[in-house]
Design a protein around this motif. Structure first.
Motif, mmCIF file in Angstrom:
data_model
loop_
_atom_site.group_PDB
_atom_site.id
_atom_site.type_symbol
_atom_site.label_atom_id
_atom_site.label_comp_id
_atom_site.label_asym_id
_atom_site.label_seq_id
_atom_site.Cartn_x
_atom_site.Cartn_y
_atom_site.Cartn_z
ATOM 1 N N PHE A 44 49.028 80.476 7.133
ATOM 2 C CA PHE A 44 49.955 81.299 6.367
ATOM 3 C C PHE A 44 49.484 81.324 4.918
ATOM 4 N N TYR A 45 49.372 82.530 4.346
ATOM 5 C CA TYR A 45 48.916 82.644 2.958
ATOM 6 C C TYR A 45 49.744 83.713 2.246
ATOM 7 N N PRO A 46 50.006 83.523 0.936
ATOM 8 C CA PRO A 46 50.912 84.424 0.228
ATOM 9 C C PRO A 46 50.428 85.861 0.052
ATOM 10 N N GLY A 47 49.132 86.078 -0.196
ATOM 11 C CA GLY A 47 48.731 87.454 -0.484
ATOM 12 C C GLY A 47 47.251 87.727 -0.317
ATOM 13 N N ASP A 48 46.961 88.946 0.092
ATOM 14 C CA ASP A 48 45.579 89.386 0.258
ATOM 15 C C ASP A 48 44.850 89.448 -1.089
ATOM 16 N N ALA A 49 43.600 89.034 -1.076
ATOM 17 C CA ALA A 49 42.670 89.193 -2.193
ATOM 18 C C ALA A 49 43.084 88.475 -3.480
ATOM 19 N N ILE A 77 48.102 84.813 8.454
ATOM 20 C CA ILE A 77 49.402 85.503 8.474
ATOM 21 C C ILE A 77 49.933 85.620 7.046
ATOM 22 N N SER A 78 50.273 86.851 6.663
ATOM 23 C CA SER A 78 50.911 87.100 5.370
ATOM 24 C C SER A 78 51.775 88.350 5.487
ATOM 25 N N PRO A 79 52.581 88.649 4.469
ATOM 26 C CA PRO A 79 53.499 89.787 4.577
ATOM 27 C C PRO A 79 52.864 91.158 4.345
ATOM 28 N N ASP A 101 53.288 90.200 8.651
ATOM 29 C CA ASP A 101 54.672 89.761 8.873
ATOM 30 C C ASP A 101 55.548 90.328 7.752
ATOM 31 N N PRO A 102 55.689 91.675 7.683
ATOM 32 C CA PRO A 102 56.405 92.277 6.557
ATOM 33 C C PRO A 102 57.877 91.888 6.474
ATOM 34 N N SER A 103 58.507 91.604 7.598
ATOM 35 C CA SER A 103 59.922 91.226 7.581
ATOM 36 C C SER A 103 60.110 89.745 7.246
ATOM 37 N N GLY A 104 59.035 88.980 7.362
ATOM 38 C CA GLY A 104 59.129 87.547 7.104
ATOM 39 C C GLY A 104 59.734 86.759 8.252
ATOM 40 N N ALA A 105 59.907 87.376 9.405
ATOM 41 C CA ALA A 105 60.542 86.692 10.537
ATOM 42 C C ALA A 105 59.734 85.480 11.001
ATOM 43 N N VAL A 106 58.414 85.616 11.072
ATOM 44 C CA VAL A 106 57.581 84.497 11.524
ATOM 45 C C VAL A 106 57.508 83.427 10.436
ATOM 46 N N VAL A 107 57.405 83.857 9.190
ATOM 47 C CA VAL A 107 57.421 82.915 8.069
ATOM 48 C C VAL A 107 58.693 82.070 8.125
ATOM 49 N N ARG A 108 59.827 82.708 8.380
ATOM 50 C CA ARG A 108 61.100 81.973 8.471
ATOM 51 C C ARG A 108 61.117 81.054 9.697
ATOM 52 N N GLY A 116 60.517 83.475 -4.484
ATOM 53 C CA GLY A 116 59.643 83.837 -5.594
ATOM 54 C C GLY A 116 58.227 84.189 -5.170
ATOM 55 N N ILE A 117 57.602 83.343 -4.330
ATOM 56 C CA ILE A 117 56.228 83.624 -3.922
ATOM 57 C C ILE A 117 56.145 84.143 -2.490
ATOM 58 N N GLY A 118 57.257 84.140 -1.783
ATOM 59 C CA GLY A 118 57.278 84.662 -0.420
ATOM 60 C C GLY A 118 57.089 83.603 0.641
ATOM 61 N N LEU A 119 56.002 82.859 0.525
ATOM 62 C CA LEU A 119 55.772 81.817 1.521
ATOM 63 C C LEU A 119 54.919 80.704 0.954
ATOM 64 N N ARG A 120 55.063 79.547 1.567
ATOM 65 C CA ARG A 120 54.242 78.387 1.192
ATOM 66 C C ARG A 120 52.925 78.457 1.951
ATOM 67 N N ARG A 121 51.851 78.235 1.252
ATOM 68 C CA ARG A 121 50.526 78.205 1.888
ATOM 69 C C ARG A 121 50.543 77.049 2.897
#
Length: 159
Positions: A44-49, A77-79, A101-108, A116-121
């Motif tokens: 799981f990673y917060p953002g591309d590039a 996996i990221s949003p 994972d745009p809805s964040g369902a898997v992250v949750r 703030g950052i969406g997800l923890r690495r």
């Protein structure tokens, strides 16, 4: 939701993803339950590039042959949307699937959402039996487990 403990079943999911190999993009649906019998590394990673995400996923790319030889697959996996994933994969020469994972369902469901950052690495190693066998959940987001540490965990599973 809480973070799955080592020894607990991994939350199953199905996400759209893309992979870029030999210059071609291939989109598909990635279903964790279809991977029973294989070891799966979920990164799981917060953002591309972004600098840290690029360093993290590029380090895993460097070890991809070793992971493959051990029978393991790696999924990022990221949003972000698939077009963003394609650009990131091309720019960083990544050849493993990047899931959206745009809805964040898997992250949750993995308990790695961070305000703030969406997800923890975070990285989870899911055994061939669908059980979480190892995990690393970042608190701040700048640190990530080295590819060799993950490889050692996979080696223990297949050893």
């Amino acid at each position: 939701m809480s973070i799955p403990e080592v020894g607990e079943p991994a939350p199953v999911f199905s996400l759209a993803g893309t992979v870029v190999r030999d210059g071609s993009r291939t989109d598909g649906v990635y279903d964790l339950s279809a991977q029973i019998g294989r070891t799966v590394v979920l990164a799981f990673y917060p953002g591309d590039a972004t600098p840290v995400c690029s360093a993290q996923l590029c380090s895993y790319q460097e070890e991809l042959d070793d992971f493959d030889e051990l029978g393991a697959v790696v999924w990022g996996i990221s949003p972000q949307a698939l077009d963003s994933h394609e650009s990131f994969a091309r720019g960083s020469s990544l050849t493993f699937p990047l899931l959206s994972d745009p809805s964040g369902a898997v992250v949750r469901s993995y308990g790695v959402r961070a305000p703030g950052i969406g997800l923890r690495r975070s990285v989870f190693v899911i055994g061939p039996d669908g059980i979480v066998r190892w995990r690393h959940v970042g608190m701040v987001g700048l640190r990530f487990p080295k590819a060799e540490v993950i490889r050692e965990q996979i080696e223990q599973l297949v050893g």
